[in-house]
Design a protein around this motif. Structure first.
Motif, PDB file in Angstrom:
ATOM      1  N   ASN A  27      37.635 -23.833 -14.549  1.00  0.00           N
ATOM      2  CA  ASN A  27      36.184 -23.666 -13.735  1.00  0.00           C
ATOM      3  C   ASN A  27      36.866 -23.387 -12.273  1.00  0.00           C
ATOM      4  O   ASN A  27      37.996 -23.546 -11.910  1.00  0.00           O
ATOM      5  N   GLY A  28      35.635 -23.078 -11.576  1.00  0.00           N
ATOM      6  CA  GLY A  28      36.341 -22.696 -10.130  1.00  0.00           C
ATOM      7  C   GLY A  28      36.575 -24.085  -9.146  1.00  0.00           C
ATOM      8  O   GLY A  28      37.290 -24.033  -8.256  1.00  0.00           O
ATOM      9  N   THR A  29      35.897 -25.194  -9.591  1.00  0.00           N
ATOM     10  CA  THR A  29      36.306 -26.550  -8.902  1.00  0.00           C
ATOM     11  C   THR A  29      37.722 -26.700  -9.070  1.00  0.00           C
ATOM     12  O   THR A  29      38.742 -27.073  -8.360  1.00  0.00           O
ATOM     13  N   PHE A  54      28.355 -24.818  -1.491  1.00  0.00           N
ATOM     14  CA  PHE A  54      28.281 -25.365  -2.710  1.00  0.00           C
ATOM     15  C   PHE A  54      29.165 -26.716  -2.617  1.00  0.00           C
ATOM     16  O   PHE A  54      30.308 -26.794  -2.323  1.00  0.00           O
ATOM     17  N   ALA A  56      30.946 -28.137  -4.596  1.00  0.00           N
ATOM     18  CA  ALA A  56      32.297 -28.225  -5.286  1.00  0.00           C
ATOM     19  C   ALA A  56      33.547 -28.176  -4.136  1.00  0.00           C
ATOM     20  O   ALA A  56      34.562 -28.532  -4.333  1.00  0.00           O
ATOM     21  N   ASP A 125      37.706 -19.754  -0.782  1.00  0.00           N
ATOM     22  CA  ASP A 125      36.365 -20.158  -1.844  1.00  0.00           C
ATOM     23  C   ASP A 125      35.915 -18.909  -2.251  1.00  0.00           C
ATOM     24  O   ASP A 125      34.786 -18.638  -1.518  1.00  0.00           O
ATOM     25  N   ALA A 127      34.200 -18.063  -4.771  1.00  0.00           N
ATOM     26  CA  ALA A 127      33.393 -18.273  -6.282  1.00  0.00           C
ATOM     27  C   ALA A 127      32.198 -17.151  -6.287  1.00  0.00           C
ATOM     28  O   ALA A 127      31.762 -16.947  -7.448  1.00  0.00           O
ATOM     29  N   GLN A 128      31.904 -16.832  -4.961  1.00  0.00           N
ATOM     30  CA  GLN A 128      30.684 -16.000  -5.084  1.00  0.00           C
ATOM     31  C   GLN A 128      30.724 -14.407  -4.852  1.00  0.00           C
ATOM     32  O   GLN A 128      29.778 -13.833  -4.570  1.00  0.00           O
ATOM     33  N   SER A 149      35.154 -18.575  -9.397  1.00  0.00           N
ATOM     34  CA  SER A 149      34.599 -19.369 -10.676  1.00  0.00           C
ATOM     35  C   SER A 149      34.146 -18.334 -11.436  1.00  0.00           C
ATOM     36  O   SER A 149      33.347 -17.322 -10.904  1.00  0.00           O
ATOM     37  N   LYS A 154      27.802 -16.222 -12.155  1.00  0.00           N
ATOM     38  CA  LYS A 154      28.599 -15.641 -10.937  1.00  0.00           C
ATOM     39  C   LYS A 154      28.290 -14.197 -11.300  1.00  0.00           C
ATOM     40  O   LYS A 154      28.041 -13.862 -12.422  1.00  0.00           O
TER      41      LYS A 154
HETATM   42  C1  LIG Z   1      31.112 -21.643  -3.376  1.00  0.00           C
HETATM   43  C2  LIG Z   1      31.494 -22.242  -4.786  1.00  0.00           C
HETATM   44  N1  LIG Z   1      32.517 -23.012  -4.797  1.00  0.00           N
HETATM   45  C3  LIG Z   1      33.091 -23.650  -5.868  1.00  0.00           C
HETATM   46  C4  LIG Z   1      32.374 -23.711  -6.946  1.00  0.00           C
HETATM   47  C5  LIG Z   1      32.553 -24.269  -8.371  1.00  0.00           C
HETATM   48  O1  LIG Z   1      32.804 -23.370  -9.545  1.00  0.00           O
HETATM   49  P1  LIG Z   1      32.563 -24.134 -10.967  1.00  0.00           P
HETATM   50  O2  LIG Z   1      31.314 -24.494 -11.040  1.00  0.00           O
HETATM   51  O3  LIG Z   1      32.974 -23.107 -11.729  1.00  0.00           O
HETATM   52  O4  LIG Z   1      33.420 -25.347 -10.970  1.00  0.00           O
HETATM   53  C6  LIG Z   1      31.069 -22.898  -6.997  1.00  0.00           C
HETATM   54  C7  LIG Z   1      30.157 -22.393  -8.248  1.00  0.00           C
HETATM   55  O5  LIG Z   1      30.023 -23.070  -9.107  1.00  0.00           O
HETATM   56  C8  LIG Z   1      30.685 -22.276  -5.775  1.00  0.00           C
HETATM   57  O6  LIG Z   1      29.377 -21.290  -5.618  1.00  0.00           O
END
Ligand SMILES: Cc1ncc(COP(=O)(O)O)c(C=O)c1O
Length: 340
Positions: A27-29, A54, A56, A125, A127-128, A149, A154
């Protein structure tokens, strides 16, 4: 399960992002904290990001044992404010984690300059914002690593959870590959690690969808243009700001109510009228209950812009499959707010 489809998708992602290496993770985290750990970061090390991301982004810093340093955003783009970064730097600062919030790149040239002046790492980061670009830079060009992520909602989403890192640094690639698979890159040979694999099944979905990212991003940009045109006379809201020359891929189309007191009522009104309005993110990280839960954190300077964004943001529906009638309907309902 890591199999041939994951390997193929990693090669496709590396080619798409013009990077030497791409590594799938769960996952993105995990992508973020595995990168921090791969870079040798941990207790005592400070990483700077903006308070209106976010959760995370900061959470990953804490998982790695680092100190999360939260600063303000630019009031127009909502991405991190480079001047706020400068004010937050101490001898313990090890890196900057800019977030390409809502689908628009953070100002990477300014961030790179600060990083060079102070010898800092830069981990994006992303993710978006897959498919986004700066005016004269590409994502990944000015940083040590990029984290993404693939959660279902997404811009490039699998049917569940997934994430990846891309980088030009062999040391990051090698270390993350080992860490994500129980410290193993060779059967039966281990060092300390974790289980954070991107499953072959998800890699297959992502491989198919990656081919459509350009077309889907173009459609998001088109929808954002229609929203902005249809809502431009609404004096009760501010519309998203796209920096000139940047390719903003509108993961989210976020308006702000001029009057913060209107936000909850307006978002309830939208939902009651069939518009799937949400907030990203209505409570900034430092105002979450219990913050910072015994973890290391520092707030630097005024966080007024991040707090204003939290108090006034509303995300309108945004996905490439939106139909013209739905887009027109959203515009009509928002415009009719004034008559409430
Ligand atoms: C800016 C940002 N960073 C990190 C994450 C973490 O990704 P994940 O939910 O896949 O762990 C997200 C989205 O979920 C995010 O929008």
């Amino acid at each position: 399960m890591q199999g041939p489809t994951l390997k193929r998708f990693e090669e496709e992602l590396a080619a798409y992002t013009d990077s030497k290496y791409a590594i799938g993770v769960a996952n993105g985290t995990d992508a973020l904290w595995l990168t921090f750990i791969a870079l040798g970061l941990g207790p005592g090390d400070e990483l700077i990001t903006n308070a209106n991301t976010f959760f995370a982004t900061a959470e990953a810093m804490w998982i790695a044992g680092c100190t999360a340093v939260l600063v303000d955003c630019d009031p127009k783009t909502k991405c991190i404010d480079p001047e706020a970064i400068r004010k937050a730097i101490t001898p313990r600062t090890k890196g900057i984690v800019p977030v390409h919030l809502y689908g628009q790149c953070a100002p990477m040239r300014e961030i790179r300059k600060i990083a060079d002046e102070h010898g800092l790492l830069v981990i994006e980061d992303n993710a978006q914002a897959i498919g986004a670009q700066g005016d004269d830079f590409k994502i990944g060009e000015l940083s040590d690593a990029v984290c993404i992520s693939f959660i279902v909602q997404k811009n490039l989403g699998t049917y569940g959870d997934g994430g990846a890192i891309w980088t030009n640094r062999k040391d990051i690639n090698d270390r993350v590959r080992q860490l994500r698979n129980h410290g193993s890159i060779k059967r039966d040979v281990h060092s300390f690690g974790f289980n954070s694999r991107l499953d072959d099944l998800h890699a297959g979905v992502l491989s198919v969808k990656l081919k459509h990212i350009k077309e889907w991003s173009d459609r998001r940009i088109e929808i954002a243009g229609m929203y902005s045109e249809g809502l431009k006379d609404c004096e009760f809201i501010d519309l998203p700001y796209a920096r000139p020359g940047y390719r903003h891929v509108f993961h989210l189309y976020v308006i702000e109510t001029k009057n913060q007191a209107d936000r909850s009522r307006m978002s309830d009104y939208l939902v009651q009228n069939g518009v799937d309005a949400k907030t990203h993110y209505s409570i900034p990280i430092h105002q979450q209950e219990g913050f910072p839960w015994g973890k290391e954190a520092r707030l630097v300077g005024s966080l007024a812009h991040a707090e204003k964004n939290a108090g006034s943001c509303i995300s309108l529906p945004m996905f490439p499959e939106l139909e013209q009638a739905e887009i027109d309907y959203v515009i009509d309902v928002v415009r009719a707010w004034e008559d409430q």
